[in-house]
Design a protein around this motif. Sequence first.
Motif, PDB file in Angstrom:
ATOM      1  N   ALA A  49       0.827  -1.216   0.000  1.00  0.00           N
ATOM      2  CA  ALA A  49       0.000   0.000   0.000  1.00  0.00           C
ATOM      3  C   ALA A  49       0.854   1.255   0.000  1.00  0.00           C
ATOM      4  CB  ALA A  49      -0.924  -0.008   1.218  1.00  0.00           C
ATOM      5  N   VAL A  50       2.002   1.207   0.673  1.00  0.00           N
ATOM      6  CA  VAL A  50       2.909   2.356   0.721  1.00  0.00           C
ATOM      7  C   VAL A  50       3.599   2.574  -0.626  1.00  0.00           C
ATOM      8  CG1 VAL A  50       5.045   3.257   1.731  1.00  0.00           C
ATOM      9  CG2 VAL A  50       3.320   2.209   3.206  1.00  0.00           C
ATOM     10  N   HIS A  51       4.033   1.486  -1.246  1.00  0.00           N
ATOM     11  CA  HIS A  51       4.913   1.605  -2.411  1.00  0.00           C
ATOM     12  C   HIS A  51       4.192   1.580  -3.754  1.00  0.00           C
ATOM     13  CE1 HIS A  51       8.734   1.497  -0.243  1.00  0.00           C
ATOM     14  NE2 HIS A  51       8.191   0.601   0.556  1.00  0.00           N
ATOM     15  N   GLU A  52       2.964   1.066  -3.803  1.00  0.00           N
ATOM     16  CA  GLU A  52       2.268   1.000  -5.087  1.00  0.00           C
ATOM     17  C   GLU A  52       1.874   2.409  -5.544  1.00  0.00           C
ATOM     18  OE1 GLU A  52      -1.749  -0.968  -7.040  1.00  0.00           O
ATOM     19  OE2 GLU A  52      -0.841  -1.864  -5.258  1.00  0.00           O
ATOM     20  N   PRO A  53       2.340   2.863  -6.694  1.00  0.00           N
ATOM     21  CA  PRO A  53       2.060   4.244  -7.121  1.00  0.00           C
ATOM     22  C   PRO A  53       0.603   4.422  -7.542  1.00  0.00           C
ATOM     23  CG  PRO A  53       3.226   3.069  -8.852  1.00  0.00           C
ATOM     24  CD  PRO A  53       3.203   2.151  -7.667  1.00  0.00           C
ATOM     25  N   LEU A  54       0.129   5.637  -7.384  1.00  0.00           N
ATOM     26  CA  LEU A  54      -1.216   5.974  -7.825  1.00  0.00           C
ATOM     27  C   LEU A  54      -1.242   6.083  -9.352  1.00  0.00           C
ATOM     28  CD1 LEU A  54      -4.119   6.955  -6.971  1.00  0.00           C
ATOM     29  CD2 LEU A  54      -3.207   9.277  -7.154  1.00  0.00           C
ATOM     30  N   ASN A  55      -2.210   5.428  -9.967  1.00  0.00           N
ATOM     31  CA  ASN A  55      -2.423   5.598 -11.406  1.00  0.00           C
ATOM     32  C   ASN A  55      -3.190   6.904 -11.600  1.00  0.00           C
ATOM     33  OD1 ASN A  55      -3.429   5.517 -14.075  1.00  0.00           O
ATOM     34  ND2 ASN A  55      -3.386   3.285 -14.099  1.00  0.00           N
ATOM     35  N   VAL A  56      -2.454   7.976 -11.836  1.00  0.00           N
ATOM     36  CA  VAL A  56      -3.053   9.314 -11.846  1.00  0.00           C
ATOM     37  C   VAL A  56      -4.086   9.461 -12.954  1.00  0.00           C
ATOM     38  CG1 VAL A  56      -2.594  11.778 -12.075  1.00  0.00           C
ATOM     39  CG2 VAL A  56      -1.031  10.336 -10.754  1.00  0.00           C
ATOM     40  N   GLU A  57      -3.787   8.964 -14.133  1.00  0.00           N
ATOM     41  CA  GLU A  57      -4.715   9.119 -15.249  1.00  0.00           C
ATOM     42  C   GLU A  57      -6.034   8.409 -14.989  1.00  0.00           C
ATOM     43  OE1 GLU A  57      -3.021   8.018 -18.951  1.00  0.00           O
ATOM     44  OE2 GLU A  57      -1.388   9.475 -18.856  1.00  0.00           O
ATOM     45  N   LEU A  58      -5.961   7.185 -14.486  1.00  0.00           N
ATOM     46  CA  LEU A  58      -7.170   6.424 -14.199  1.00  0.00           C
ATOM     47  C   LEU A  58      -7.956   7.074 -13.063  1.00  0.00           C
ATOM     48  CD1 LEU A  58      -8.908   3.924 -14.747  1.00  0.00           C
ATOM     49  CD2 LEU A  58      -7.466   2.667 -13.120  1.00  0.00           C
ATOM     50  N   PHE A  59      -7.246   7.518 -12.036  1.00  0.00           N
ATOM     51  CA  PHE A  59      -7.912   8.160 -10.900  1.00  0.00           C
ATOM     52  C   PHE A  59      -8.545   9.475 -11.332  1.00  0.00           C
ATOM     53  CE2 PHE A  59      -7.626  10.737  -6.891  1.00  0.00           C
ATOM     54  CZ  PHE A  59      -8.644  10.057  -6.220  1.00  0.00           C
ATOM     55  N   ALA A  60      -7.847  10.256 -12.139  1.00  0.00           N
ATOM     56  CA  ALA A  60      -8.387  11.539 -12.603  1.00  0.00           C
ATOM     57  C   ALA A  60      -9.663  11.335 -13.407  1.00  0.00           C
ATOM     58  CB  ALA A  60      -7.347  12.275 -13.437  1.00  0.00           C
ATOM     59  N   GLU A  61      -9.723  10.238 -14.147  1.00  0.00           N
ATOM     60  CA  GLU A  61     -10.926   9.959 -14.932  1.00  0.00           C
ATOM     61  C   GLU A  61     -12.142   9.766 -14.028  1.00  0.00           C
ATOM     62  OE1 GLU A  61     -12.539   6.624 -18.157  1.00  0.00           O
ATOM     63  OE2 GLU A  61     -10.387   6.848 -17.766  1.00  0.00           O
ATOM     64  N   THR A  62     -11.966   9.063 -12.912  1.00  0.00           N
ATOM     65  CA  THR A  62     -13.093   8.866 -11.991  1.00  0.00           C
ATOM     66  C   THR A  62     -13.431  10.150 -11.248  1.00  0.00           C
ATOM     67  OG1 THR A  62     -11.707   8.149 -10.111  1.00  0.00           O
ATOM     68  CG2 THR A  62     -12.392   6.463 -11.687  1.00  0.00           C
ATOM     69  N   VAL A  63     -12.410  10.937 -10.892  1.00  0.00           N
ATOM     70  CA  VAL A  63     -12.640  12.205 -10.184  1.00  0.00           C
ATOM     71  C   VAL A  63     -13.362  13.196 -11.089  1.00  0.00           C
ATOM     72  CG1 VAL A  63     -11.474  14.210  -9.172  1.00  0.00           C
ATOM     73  CG2 VAL A  63     -10.719  11.899  -8.589  1.00  0.00           C
ATOM     74  N   ARG A  64     -13.039  13.165 -12.350  1.00  0.00           N
ATOM     75  CA  ARG A  64     -13.689  14.051 -13.327  1.00  0.00           C
ATOM     76  C   ARG A  64     -15.213  13.835 -13.317  1.00  0.00           C
ATOM     77  NH1 ARG A  64     -10.783  12.459 -17.249  1.00  0.00           N
ATOM     78  NH2 ARG A  64      -9.115  13.980 -16.939  1.00  0.00           N
ATOM     79  N   GLY A  65     -15.627  12.618 -13.077  1.00  0.00           N
ATOM     80  CA  GLY A  65     -17.042  12.304 -13.070  1.00  0.00           C
ATOM     81  C   GLY A  65     -17.811  12.896 -11.904  1.00  0.00           C
ATOM     82  N   VAL A  66     -17.113  13.393 -10.880  1.00  0.00           N
ATOM     83  CA  VAL A  66     -17.793  14.017  -9.737  1.00  0.00           C
ATOM     84  C   VAL A  66     -18.470  15.312 -10.160  1.00  0.00           C
ATOM     85  CG1 VAL A  66     -17.486  14.960  -7.406  1.00  0.00           C
ATOM     86  CG2 VAL A  66     -16.216  12.916  -8.107  1.00  0.00           C
ATOM     87  N   GLY A  67     -17.925  15.969 -11.174  1.00  0.00           N
ATOM     88  CA  GLY A  67     -18.607  17.117 -11.753  1.00  0.00           C
ATOM     89  C   GLY A  67     -18.294  18.468 -11.166  1.00  0.00           C
ATOM     90  N   ILE A  68     -17.091  18.644 -10.599  1.00  0.00           N
ATOM     91  CA  ILE A  68     -16.738  19.976 -10.082  1.00  0.00           C
ATOM     92  C   ILE A  68     -15.542  20.570 -10.841  1.00  0.00           C
ATOM     93  CG2 ILE A  68     -17.718  19.672  -7.789  1.00  0.00           C
ATOM     94  CD1 ILE A  68     -14.879  19.046  -6.770  1.00  0.00           C
ATOM     95  N   GLY A  69     -15.262  20.051 -12.020  1.00  0.00           N
ATOM     96  CA  GLY A  69     -14.209  20.633 -12.830  1.00  0.00           C
ATOM     97  C   GLY A  69     -13.122  19.640 -13.181  1.00  0.00           C
ATOM     98  N   GLU A  70     -12.229  20.085 -14.039  1.00  0.00           N
ATOM     99  CA  GLU A  70     -11.124  19.247 -14.505  1.00  0.00           C
ATOM    100  C   GLU A  70     -10.057  19.116 -13.418  1.00  0.00           C
ATOM    101  OE1 GLU A  70      -8.932  16.859 -17.026  1.00  0.00           O
ATOM    102  OE2 GLU A  70     -11.003  17.586 -17.219  1.00  0.00           O
TER     103      GLU A  70
END
Length: 251
Positions: A49-70
């Motif tokens: 959990a500490v060392h596995e990097p965040l997949n920023v592109e995949l995460f940003a895609e889901t965050v984008r769906g929240v609807g408060i901006g890019e």
Amino acid sequence: MTDEVAGQDFWTELRKTTQARIGLGRTGNSLPTRQVLEIASAHAAARDAVHEPLNVELFAETVRGVGIGEPLHIRSAAATREEYLRRPDLGRIPAESSQVPHTPADIGFVLADGLSPVALAKHGTALLTELVAQLRDRYTLAPPVIATQARVALGDHIAELAGFGTVLVIIGERPGLSVADSLGIYLTHAPRAGRTDADRNCISNIHPPEGLGYREAARVAAGLVTGARELGRSGVHLKDTSRGTALTPPE
């Protein structure tokens, strides 16, 4: 019923109420093999959990769906995960190449990988969705910021540059042998570089179904936001009074 069987039944019932390791048993002077293997597995999960990097592109895609901006991606001054772990100070300041646009708003959200990128990937978008539902009718909300190799204080730099009145840093908490995917929310009113932990309020242990649920965490956060804006400050001067009432049913 033998004493040994009765003891096993006793611990079995208690284990249903906690994630802590209790009543592990004994084989000679050691733990039973099963328990040793379970602890080793939990330790490996915490390290991953500490060392596995965040997949920023995949995460940003889901965050984008929240609807408060890019979503905007900001990196700390820690260039690698190893440097991030060795130099906590670098995780508290943005990289020189990071550009934070001025987007003034009542509330800003910083989604930080922290010490458990796994926790942010698993719970971050759902928690942000509940926070937005609680806050959007009363406050202006800035587009979300995704921060990597980030410590909590990085949110103060981002918020000051962007012009947030109050910042909520959603961050992966330090994994343990019981939980490796827990999130925390750190609220700072009038954020700026140099703020300390005494200036923040923390809601921790967010990881349903075993930990605090998204809706309940968002409800507490919304109450703290209201209190901070009325008081003009956050931290040790601001108390959470929301738990005087019954909690909402588990999600």
